[in-house]
Design a protein around this motif. Structure first.
Motif, PDB file in Angstrom:
ATOM      1  N   THR A   2      34.839  39.948  43.104  1.00  0.00           N
ATOM      2  CA  THR A   2      35.056  41.220  43.434  1.00  0.00           C
ATOM      3  C   THR A   2      35.274  41.388  44.764  1.00  0.00           C
ATOM      4  O   THR A   2      34.902  40.764  45.778  1.00  0.00           O
ATOM      5  CB  THR A   2      33.588  41.726  42.979  1.00  0.00           C
ATOM      6  OG1 THR A   2      33.548  41.780  41.699  1.00  0.00           O
ATOM      7  CG2 THR A   2      33.870  43.351  43.161  1.00  0.00           C
ATOM      8  N   ASP A   3      36.284  42.251  45.032  1.00  0.00           N
ATOM      9  CA  ASP A   3      36.468  42.619  46.606  1.00  0.00           C
ATOM     10  C   ASP A   3      35.547  43.855  46.854  1.00  0.00           C
ATOM     11  O   ASP A   3      35.789  44.897  46.435  1.00  0.00           O
ATOM     12  CB  ASP A   3      38.082  43.017  46.631  1.00  0.00           C
ATOM     13  CG  ASP A   3      38.958  42.048  46.578  1.00  0.00           C
ATOM     14  OD1 ASP A   3      38.594  40.703  46.743  1.00  0.00           O
ATOM     15  OD2 ASP A   3      40.222  42.101  46.078  1.00  0.00           O
ATOM     16  N   SER A  14      32.358  46.907  62.431  1.00  0.00           N
ATOM     17  CA  SER A  14      32.127  45.893  61.511  1.00  0.00           C
ATOM     18  C   SER A  14      30.953  45.080  61.671  1.00  0.00           C
ATOM     19  O   SER A  14      30.190  44.548  60.855  1.00  0.00           O
ATOM     20  CB  SER A  14      33.416  44.975  61.594  1.00  0.00           C
ATOM     21  OG  SER A  14      33.390  43.784  60.725  1.00  0.00           O
ATOM     22  N   TRP A  15      30.497  44.782  62.915  1.00  0.00           N
ATOM     23  CA  TRP A  15      29.251  44.011  63.178  1.00  0.00           C
ATOM     24  C   TRP A  15      28.005  44.314  62.285  1.00  0.00           C
ATOM     25  O   TRP A  15      27.098  43.552  62.295  1.00  0.00           O
ATOM     26  CB  TRP A  15      28.932  44.141  64.686  1.00  0.00           C
ATOM     27  CG  TRP A  15      28.733  45.587  65.187  1.00  0.00           C
ATOM     28  CD1 TRP A  15      29.569  46.225  65.650  1.00  0.00           C
ATOM     29  CD2 TRP A  15      27.420  46.240  65.493  1.00  0.00           C
ATOM     30  NE1 TRP A  15      29.067  47.676  66.021  1.00  0.00           N
ATOM     31  CE2 TRP A  15      27.438  47.370  65.895  1.00  0.00           C
ATOM     32  CE3 TRP A  15      25.863  45.790  64.920  1.00  0.00           C
ATOM     33  CZ2 TRP A  15      26.635  48.412  65.882  1.00  0.00           C
ATOM     34  CZ3 TRP A  15      25.049  46.949  64.978  1.00  0.00           C
ATOM     35  CH2 TRP A  15      25.221  48.042  65.453  1.00  0.00           C
ATOM     36  N   ARG A  21      27.579  41.073  54.491  1.00  0.00           N
ATOM     37  CA  ARG A  21      28.737  40.390  54.358  1.00  0.00           C
ATOM     38  C   ARG A  21      28.581  38.822  53.853  1.00  0.00           C
ATOM     39  O   ARG A  21      29.106  38.314  52.997  1.00  0.00           O
ATOM     40  CB  ARG A  21      29.723  40.592  55.558  1.00  0.00           C
ATOM     41  CG  ARG A  21      31.154  39.654  55.395  1.00  0.00           C
ATOM     42  CD  ARG A  21      31.888  39.989  56.822  1.00  0.00           C
ATOM     43  NE  ARG A  21      31.287  39.505  57.962  1.00  0.00           N
ATOM     44  CZ  ARG A  21      31.168  40.138  58.898  1.00  0.00           C
ATOM     45  NH1 ARG A  21      31.922  41.448  59.358  1.00  0.00           N
ATOM     46  NH2 ARG A  21      30.767  39.703  60.068  1.00  0.00           N
ATOM     47  N   ASP A  22      27.665  38.267  54.833  1.00  0.00           N
ATOM     48  CA  ASP A  22      27.483  36.972  54.673  1.00  0.00           C
ATOM     49  C   ASP A  22      26.967  36.706  53.182  1.00  0.00           C
ATOM     50  O   ASP A  22      27.218  35.740  52.511  1.00  0.00           O
ATOM     51  CB  ASP A  22      26.582  36.281  55.707  1.00  0.00           C
ATOM     52  CG  ASP A  22      27.217  36.212  57.073  1.00  0.00           C
ATOM     53  OD1 ASP A  22      28.383  36.481  57.296  1.00  0.00           O
ATOM     54  OD2 ASP A  22      26.388  36.155  58.135  1.00  0.00           O
ATOM     55  N   ARG A  30      34.984  38.447  47.903  1.00  0.00           N
ATOM     56  CA  ARG A  30      35.756  38.603  49.137  1.00  0.00           C
ATOM     57  C   ARG A  30      35.100  40.245  49.807  1.00  0.00           C
ATOM     58  O   ARG A  30      34.874  40.933  48.873  1.00  0.00           O
ATOM     59  CB  ARG A  30      37.198  38.966  48.804  1.00  0.00           C
ATOM     60  CG  ARG A  30      37.917  37.710  48.322  1.00  0.00           C
ATOM     61  CD  ARG A  30      39.477  37.841  48.771  1.00  0.00           C
ATOM     62  NE  ARG A  30      40.052  38.761  48.073  1.00  0.00           N
ATOM     63  CZ  ARG A  30      41.335  39.334  48.411  1.00  0.00           C
ATOM     64  NH1 ARG A  30      42.001  38.499  49.261  1.00  0.00           N
ATOM     65  NH2 ARG A  30      41.686  40.267  47.662  1.00  0.00           N
ATOM     66  N   VAL A  31      34.917  39.966  50.889  1.00  0.00           N
ATOM     67  CA  VAL A  31      34.533  41.043  51.706  1.00  0.00           C
ATOM     68  C   VAL A  31      35.201  41.428  52.920  1.00  0.00           C
ATOM     69  O   VAL A  31      35.748  40.767  53.811  1.00  0.00           O
ATOM     70  CB  VAL A  31      33.044  40.761  52.221  1.00  0.00           C
ATOM     71  CG1 VAL A  31      32.451  42.179  52.805  1.00  0.00           C
ATOM     72  CG2 VAL A  31      32.114  40.184  50.974  1.00  0.00           C
ATOM     73  N   PHE A  32      35.360  42.884  53.229  1.00  0.00           N
ATOM     74  CA  PHE A  32      36.264  43.312  54.174  1.00  0.00           C
ATOM     75  C   PHE A  32      35.338  44.394  55.001  1.00  0.00           C
ATOM     76  O   PHE A  32      34.832  45.277  54.215  1.00  0.00           O
ATOM     77  CB  PHE A  32      37.627  43.980  53.462  1.00  0.00           C
ATOM     78  CG  PHE A  32      38.575  43.339  52.764  1.00  0.00           C
ATOM     79  CD1 PHE A  32      39.724  42.601  53.668  1.00  0.00           C
ATOM     80  CD2 PHE A  32      38.580  42.805  51.653  1.00  0.00           C
ATOM     81  CE1 PHE A  32      40.642  41.869  52.969  1.00  0.00           C
ATOM     82  CE2 PHE A  32      39.295  41.814  51.067  1.00  0.00           C
ATOM     83  CZ  PHE A  32      40.362  41.532  51.711  1.00  0.00           C
ATOM     84  N   THR A  33      35.468  44.377  56.277  1.00  0.00           N
ATOM     85  CA  THR A  33      34.457  45.251  57.097  1.00  0.00           C
ATOM     86  C   THR A  33      35.368  45.677  57.878  1.00  0.00           C
ATOM     87  O   THR A  33      35.164  45.402  59.273  1.00  0.00           O
ATOM     88  CB  THR A  33      33.197  44.473  57.528  1.00  0.00           C
ATOM     89  OG1 THR A  33      33.601  43.220  58.282  1.00  0.00           O
ATOM     90  CG2 THR A  33      32.451  43.833  56.371  1.00  0.00           C
ATOM     91  N   PRO A  34      36.256  46.510  57.746  1.00  0.00           N
ATOM     92  CA  PRO A  34      37.040  46.983  58.855  1.00  0.00           C
ATOM     93  C   PRO A  34      36.350  47.904  60.026  1.00  0.00           C
ATOM     94  O   PRO A  34      35.160  48.796  59.679  1.00  0.00           O
ATOM     95  CB  PRO A  34      37.899  47.815  58.204  1.00  0.00           C
ATOM     96  CG  PRO A  34      37.278  48.588  56.941  1.00  0.00           C
ATOM     97  CD  PRO A  34      36.313  47.235  56.575  1.00  0.00           C
ATOM     98  N   SER A  35      36.646  47.664  61.196  1.00  0.00           N
ATOM     99  CA  SER A  35      36.077  48.504  62.329  1.00  0.00           C
ATOM    100  C   SER A  35      37.213  49.810  62.626  1.00  0.00           C
ATOM    101  O   SER A  35      38.175  49.437  62.835  1.00  0.00           O
ATOM    102  CB  SER A  35      35.921  47.899  63.622  1.00  0.00           C
ATOM    103  OG  SER A  35      34.744  47.074  63.553  1.00  0.00           O
TER     104      SER A  35
END
Length: 233
Positions: A2-3, A14-15, A21-22, A30-35
């Motif tokens: 899953t995304d 994002s931090w 995320r890990d 899949r993981v997206f963490t936009p700032s």
């Protein structure tokens, strides 16, 4: 696989999603963490022209250029406003929406509309310490972040554009047609403005959950939050 797309709240970046995320990536997702523009490692881009519309475009463009579909979209705090507008614009790309101790505004309303003081504290702080247009981050203790992580959070939070709190959302209602929508409330945040949205979620027929921690759930209870996202996503 899953995304997952995880969107931070005001003053963050994002931090703050590192631990979640890990864990999701370890489960082979899949993981997206936009700032968002002007925040986190993109804080050098903060300017008077940056606001809610910029942040909505940040997220919408990520989905389009990464060709993301069937996603689980998670928004924390102010990020709830961002994901709500993007889901309204691109509802066909959503598998699930998760509002994480987040604002869930109605059409024509802004974040300040849901605060007891209508955002006066933010305006005062911007006038005193942000050149009139940016808001300094509150201390982590205000959000009841656990003591072990408070200094880390304080060290990484950055200024937020004041205009992002006053900008009204524009919605067609398509965002509420997503089949899987949930709300997660942090019950350890004194004076929280979010119980109003938690109650409304139940009335809408969305799924809901409580976690006994401060506002930054992804920092305080990453394992529990990850398990919830895997179960509900």
């Amino acid at each position: 696989m899953t995304d997952y797309v995880l969107v931070h709240g005001a003053w963050h970046g994002s931090w703050c999603w590192k631990r979640v995320r890990d864990r999701l990536q370890s489960a082979e997702h899949r993981v997206f963490t936009p700032s968002l523009t002007g925040l986190g490692e993109r804080s050098h881009l903060l300017g008077r022209e940056v606001g809610l519309d910029t942040h909505v475009e940040d997220l919408a463009n990520l989905l389009v250029w990464e060709e993301l579909r069937d996603i689980v979209l998670v928004g924390h705090s102010y990020g709830g406003i961002v994901i709500r507008q993007v889901a309204d614009r691109l509802p066909d790309r959503m598998r699930a929406l998760v509002y994480l101790d987040a604002f869930v505004p109605e059409d024509g309303h802004c974040l300040n509309d849901y605060l007891p003081d209508q955002g006066q504290r933010f305006r005062d702080q911007a006038a005193a310490s942000g050149d009139g247009w940016k808001v300094p981050p509150p201390p982590a203790a205000y959000f009841a972040v656990n003591a072990a992580d408070a200094a880390w959070v304080d060290g990484l939070c950055t200024m937020q554009p004041l205009s992002s709190f006053a900008a009204p959302v524009r919605l067609s209602g398509a965002c509420d047609g997503v089949a899987n929508i949930g709300y997660v409330l942090a019950t350890g945040f004194p004076g929280s403005p979010f119980p109003q949205f938690h109650a409304a979620a139940a009335e809408r027929g969305w799924w809901w959950a409580d976690l006994p921690c401060g506002h930054d759930i992804m920092v305080d209870m990453p394992a529990e939050l990850t398990a919830l996202l895997l179960e509900r996503g």
